[in-house]
Design an enzyme around this catalytic site. Sequence first.
Site, PDB file in Angstrom:
ATOM      1  N   THR A  83       0.847  -1.202   0.000  1.00  0.00           N
ATOM      2  CA  THR A  83       0.000   0.000   0.000  1.00  0.00           C
ATOM      3  C   THR A  83       0.881   1.250   0.000  1.00  0.00           C
ATOM      4  O   THR A  83       0.389   2.335   0.280  1.00  0.00           O
ATOM      5  CB  THR A  83      -0.898   0.052   1.258  1.00  0.00           C
ATOM      6  OG1 THR A  83      -0.082  -0.113   2.411  1.00  0.00           O
ATOM      7  CG2 THR A  83      -1.992  -0.980   1.222  1.00  0.00           C
ATOM      8  N   ARG A 128       4.168   2.279  -2.337  1.00  0.00           N
ATOM      9  CA  ARG A 128       4.401   2.800  -3.675  1.00  0.00           C
ATOM     10  C   ARG A 128       4.772   1.645  -4.600  1.00  0.00           C
ATOM     11  O   ARG A 128       5.500   0.725  -4.205  1.00  0.00           O
ATOM     12  CB  ARG A 128       5.551   3.819  -3.672  1.00  0.00           C
ATOM     13  CG  ARG A 128       5.189   5.195  -3.120  1.00  0.00           C
ATOM     14  CD  ARG A 128       4.205   5.940  -4.013  1.00  0.00           C
ATOM     15  NE  ARG A 128       3.904   7.288  -3.575  1.00  0.00           N
ATOM     16  CZ  ARG A 128       2.863   7.641  -2.806  1.00  0.00           C
ATOM     17  NH1 ARG A 128       2.010   6.726  -2.382  1.00  0.00           N
ATOM     18  NH2 ARG A 128       2.667   8.907  -2.494  1.00  0.00           N
ATOM     19  N   GLU A 138       0.762   4.307 -12.794  1.00  0.00           N
ATOM     20  CA  GLU A 138      -0.517   4.785 -12.246  1.00  0.00           C
ATOM     21  C   GLU A 138      -0.898   6.093 -12.927  1.00  0.00           C
ATOM     22  O   GLU A 138      -0.020   6.945 -13.112  1.00  0.00           O
ATOM     23  CB  GLU A 138      -0.387   5.030 -10.737  1.00  0.00           C
ATOM     24  CG  GLU A 138      -0.183   3.765  -9.942  1.00  0.00           C
ATOM     25  CD  GLU A 138      -0.212   4.011  -8.427  1.00  0.00           C
ATOM     26  OE1 GLU A 138      -0.613   5.114  -8.016  1.00  0.00           O
ATOM     27  OE2 GLU A 138       0.163   3.095  -7.688  1.00  0.00           O
ATOM     28  N   HIS A 159      -5.042   2.431  -5.885  1.00  0.00           N
ATOM     29  CA  HIS A 159      -4.388   3.463  -5.048  1.00  0.00           C
ATOM     30  C   HIS A 159      -5.437   4.255  -4.245  1.00  0.00           C
ATOM     31  O   HIS A 159      -5.586   5.476  -4.424  1.00  0.00           O
ATOM     32  CB  HIS A 159      -3.523   4.405  -5.897  1.00  0.00           C
ATOM     33  CG  HIS A 159      -2.486   5.129  -5.084  1.00  0.00           C
ATOM     34  ND1 HIS A 159      -1.210   5.383  -5.517  1.00  0.00           N
ATOM     35  CD2 HIS A 159      -2.548   5.658  -3.827  1.00  0.00           C
ATOM     36  CE1 HIS A 159      -0.539   6.049  -4.581  1.00  0.00           C
ATOM     37  NE2 HIS A 159      -1.342   6.220  -3.538  1.00  0.00           N
ATOM     38  N   ILE A 160      -6.126   3.544  -3.357  1.00  0.00           N
ATOM     39  CA  ILE A 160      -7.176   4.192  -2.553  1.00  0.00           C
ATOM     40  C   ILE A 160      -6.926   4.027  -1.052  1.00  0.00           C
ATOM     41  O   ILE A 160      -7.857   4.074  -0.255  1.00  0.00           O
ATOM     42  CB  ILE A 160      -8.585   3.662  -2.929  1.00  0.00           C
ATOM     43  CG1 ILE A 160      -8.644   2.120  -2.855  1.00  0.00           C
ATOM     44  CG2 ILE A 160      -8.997   4.158  -4.304  1.00  0.00           C
ATOM     45  CD1 ILE A 160     -10.054   1.552  -2.962  1.00  0.00           C
ATOM     46  N   SER A 170      -5.788   5.932   1.244  1.00  0.00           N
ATOM     47  CA  SER A 170      -6.223   7.015   2.139  1.00  0.00           C
ATOM     48  C   SER A 170      -7.635   7.496   1.811  1.00  0.00           C
ATOM     49  O   SER A 170      -8.081   8.517   2.346  1.00  0.00           O
ATOM     50  CB  SER A 170      -5.234   8.177   2.059  1.00  0.00           C
ATOM     51  OG  SER A 170      -5.079   8.604   0.720  1.00  0.00           O
TER      52      SER A 170
HETATM   53  C1  DGY Z   1      -0.104   9.491   0.004  1.00  0.00           C
HETATM   54  O1  DGY Z   1      -0.567  10.325   0.784  1.00  0.00           O
HETATM   55  O2  DGY Z   1       1.096   9.420  -0.239  1.00  0.00           O
HETATM   56  C2  DGY Z   1      -1.075   8.572  -0.653  1.00  0.00           C
HETATM   57  O3  DGY Z   1      -0.445   7.631  -1.428  1.00  0.00           O
HETATM   58  C3  DGY Z   1      -2.084   9.352  -1.489  1.00  0.00           C
HETATM   59  O4  DGY Z   1      -1.437  10.221  -2.320  1.00  0.00           O
END
Ligand code: DGY
Length: 319
Positions: A237, A239, A268, A286-287, A289
């Site tokens: 979760t 990168r 992405e 990429h969800i 947050s």
């Molecule tokens: C972050 O805050 O780095 C999350 O990946 C959302 O951009």
Amino acid sequence: MTKPRLWITRRLSDATLERAARDYDVVINHDDQPGTAEQLIAGSADFDAIIPCHSEHFSADVVAQFANRLKIVANHSVGVDHCNLPALKGRGIAVTNTPDVLSDATAELAMLLMLGAARHAVAGDKIVRTGAWDSWSPAFMVGKQVTGARIGIIGMGRVGRAFATKARGFGMEIHYYNRSELPADQAQGAVYHDNVESLLGVADFLSLHCPATPETTDLMNTEQLALLPLGAVIVNTARGALVDEDALIIAIKTGHVAAAGLDCFKTEPGGNPAFAAYENIFMLPHIGSATRQTRDAMGFRALDNLDAFFAGKTPRDLL
Ligand code: DGY
């Protein structure tokens, strides 16, 4: 006094946009498309501040073409790998991020990915949804249990620790690698490994929570994946840059890695189409947050940083 001119590059939460409109002379990208290099360069002449997301890329080349007006990039993200920090700082531009506020939401998503990957969420959902579920057997969709298993966490910062708390609630044995060992009150009994290789050897489950840097690019490559116990499950979760995706596919194909739960990809948006062939790769776009509460908190934290900056104070999250 004239309000500082602020550009918000993406559609942030309503509460954030309302507060920004109250306190700044704000322009919002209502079409919600990522800001291009050309727009960022033009924006540096038109705005005192930008609130971007990780979708806007402040490369050295882009920053070199900036005009002198822009004073602060107040990121709406904790990760700042989309910003060339030396280049921005070299231009005298302050940079902030939004730590803390997204740790629980991201850790929750890591739990979802871990459980979903371990228990055939993709294949199970598909077979029911398509009407193809026509039998049952004790040998059917047998997965890997997390209770009592060893979880290896790479990066025991705020998100890694929030994930450890949740994993502890599932009865997992927590192991971690971090640049430095945590004090006992933060480690909460988690076992420290002073090198990644040692951690990988015990990681029945592995969750990545470190930033993407030149040092961590392809951290999980062929050699590192081979160190995991047979049948390990990997969760990312953090990168996409952290995982060598071709190496992961080979490890999935051979069964050395039983399953993966991925919220981040090298490319992405879009992800890696080659992963789609494997139902034991559970994927989300990429969800990490993306909860209402966290989106408000991220927006407010970015605005808090801006408010401090324009009040002549040091922003709390100045990098
Ligand atoms: C972050 O805050 O780095 C999350 O990946 C959302 O951009």
